[in-house]
Every structure is written in C-alpha cells, then in structure tokens.
Design an enzyme around this catalytic site. Structure first.
Site, PDB file in Angstrom:
ATOM      1  N   TYR A   1      -3.473   0.282  10.717  1.00 24.20           N
ATOM      2  CA  TYR A   1      -3.496   0.312   8.992  1.00 24.20           C
ATOM      3  C   TYR A   1      -1.423   0.262   8.533  1.00 24.20           C
ATOM      4  O   TYR A   1      -1.363  -0.654   7.859  1.00 24.20           O
ATOM      5  CB  TYR A   1      -4.530   0.629   8.315  1.00 24.20           C
ATOM      6  CG  TYR A   1      -4.261  -0.002   6.948  1.00 24.20           C
ATOM      7  CD1 TYR A   1      -4.121  -1.240   6.841  1.00 24.20           C
ATOM      8  CD2 TYR A   1      -3.426   1.130   5.895  1.00 24.20           C
ATOM      9  CE1 TYR A   1      -4.649  -1.740   5.526  1.00 24.20           C
ATOM     10  CE2 TYR A   1      -3.524   0.891   4.453  1.00 24.20           C
ATOM     11  CZ  TYR A   1      -3.953  -0.574   4.455  1.00 24.20           C
ATOM     12  OH  TYR A   1      -3.902  -0.689   2.907  1.00 24.20           O
TER      13      TYR A   1
ATOM     14  N   SER B   1       0.688  -1.265  -0.014  1.00 22.83           N
ATOM     15  CA  SER B   1       0.132   0.307  -0.350  1.00 22.83           C
ATOM     16  C   SER B   1       1.048   1.449   0.006  1.00 22.83           C
ATOM     17  O   SER B   1       1.988   1.035   0.891  1.00 22.83           O
ATOM     18  CB  SER B   1      -0.791  -0.473   1.474  1.00 22.83           C
ATOM     19  OG  SER B   1      -1.493   1.024   0.946  1.00 22.83           O
TER      20      SER B   1
END
Length: 271
Positions: free
Chosen positions: A156, A143
C-alpha cells in the site's frame, strides 16, 4: 442552490462508498452534477442527492473501455466534464514484508497497483481530452502513506508513493489546461477493503475502527474519522475560482501526522 461547484460536472471513481461517496454527496451539495463509478451497484444506489444530477456507472477502474464509456456518458448526460476525482483503492491492512510470502507478493502487488495506481492513470487517460476542453482538474485521493511509512504495509505504501509521483507528473504534462492535485487523507472509518489476493476482499477497515479504544494517536486526536470530514479540500481543488493557481499540490488532511509522525518507534522490534 448556490455553492462553489454550481454548474460543474464531475466523475468520481470508487464513488459508491467511503471517501468517494462522501465527496460525491458534498459535490452535489455544492451544486455539481456527478457521475459515480464503482463495482457494487448496491453501494452506488446509496449515493444521496438529486437524481437528475447523479449518474451511476457500474464498472471496474482497471477496465479502460469502461472508463472511456463513463466519460462519454458524463458528457452526454451533463454536457461536459470539469473534474475527475480518481479515488478507487484497496488497503493492505499493514501486512508487513515478514508476513508475506513471495507468491503472495507476486499476486497482491499486481492487484494493489492495478487498482491504486493504474486505475488512476487509466481514468486520467480517459478524461483528459474533456478536461482540456473545460480547463478542468483532476483530484486524486492520496494518503498519509504517500509521504510517511506505517500507514500501510509495503504494498500500500509503495502504491500511494507512486500516486504522489503520478499526480506531480500529470500536473506538469497537462499544464496549463488541466490542474492536477491530491488530497492526502488520514485514517477514515469506511468500508475500504483489502486485496483479494491476500483473502482480504471481504474485510472492511470499519471493523478495525470498531476495535479501537480511545482517541487516535495523532495531534488532532479529536478530529473526525467520518469521511465527510475530509471532503472540503476536494471542493477547494475542484473549484477553479478558488484554486485556479494550484497544481501539483497535495493537501494533507491527516490530523497532524506530518508534524509528529506515528507513535511506533520501529517496525522490526519483534523480529
């Protein structure tokens, strides 16, 4: 059919929706046979492709036994395993530290890391012997949050930073037989859910995209957010003929976040 992955066999975790499903369907279009693994059988049934080249496994990536069974079934069905795509994950919806209680951190941390990080490691542990036999590869869904802040909250972001380190460590440990790389995706319009520990298990990131107005604040603001727009790097990294010298590398498919960053100047101005 002729494609970059003719004759390949792949196992994709989180393959029933979002980028996992998009990668599965792209791999099929490129000539691969694919095992898709996910928790929702209804989602798995939506994966489109030649039924003779698709195997569907309902399982949780936190279950080592189920992952070993999925690898064995892939080899039994397709004769081998060339590529593991470690992909299943959850997002924390940018829940900042100041909006989390200690109790929430305690439970949500375990859930996010057990899926986003441990799930990748368990999948790699189940798959590596077969990948050594085929001189195959692992491709991890990373990501922009593997490199930069504010693509998620602390849970996250920390998990995706951990995945980047895991990818690099496994690239070293499994060389020269197995290549390990990642694709650092930007924001996608998918059914990505949040941790159940924060009561976000039924919330889909697609709802956030539905509320968005105008172009995304990134340099390639006219780039797509459909997960199918992000699949090409996975094909490249899985195809040994095209990327046989690449390992320990993360391809950034983030719309240019890396050259400019996010628009927000500071995260704590409201405190």
């Amino acid at each position: 059919m002729s494609g970059w992955l003719d004759g390949h066999a792949a196992l994709i975790t989180g393959g029933g929706s979002g980028i996992g499903r998009a990668v599965a369907e792209r791999f099929l279009a490129e000539g691969a046979s694919v095992t898709v693994l996910g928790r929702d059988p209804a989602q798995l049934d939506q994966v489109a492709g030649d039924p003779s080249r698709v195997h569907k496994v309902t399982a949780d990536v936190r279950d080592s036994g189920a992952l070993h069974a999925a690898v064995a079934e892939t080899v039994e069905r397709f004769g081998k395993l060339d590529t593991l795509v470690a992909n299943a994950g959850v997002w924390d919806y940018q829940r900042q530290l100041t909006r989390l209680s200690g109790k929430e951190i305690d439970t949500a941390f375990d859930e996010v890391f057990s899926i986003n990080v441990k799930g990748y490691l368990l999948a790699a542990e189940a798959a590596w012997p077969e990948l050594v036999r085929t001189r195959g590869s692992i491709v991890m869904t990373l990501s922009n949050s593997s490199f930069y802040v504010n693509g998620g909250g602390p849970l996250y972001t920390a998990s995706k930073h951990a995945c980047l380190g895991l990818m690099r460590e496994l690239a070293y440990e499994l060389a020269p037989k197995v290549r390990v790389n990642g694709v650092a995706c930007g924001g996608m319009n998918t059914d990505l859910r949040g941790p159940e520990a924060l009561a976000l298990g039924d919330r889909s990131i697609a709802a956030s995209f539905a509320k968005r107005q105008g172009a995304p604040p990134i340099p390639l603001h006219d780039s797509g957010t459909d997960p199918r727009d992000f699949t090409a790097p996975y094909v490249l990294l899985a195809a040994r003929e095209q990327s046989g010298t690449i390992t320990g590398h993360a391809i950034s498919a983030d719309g240019g976040i890396g050259v400019r960053g996010f628009a927000r100047a500071a995260g704590g101005d409201h405190l």
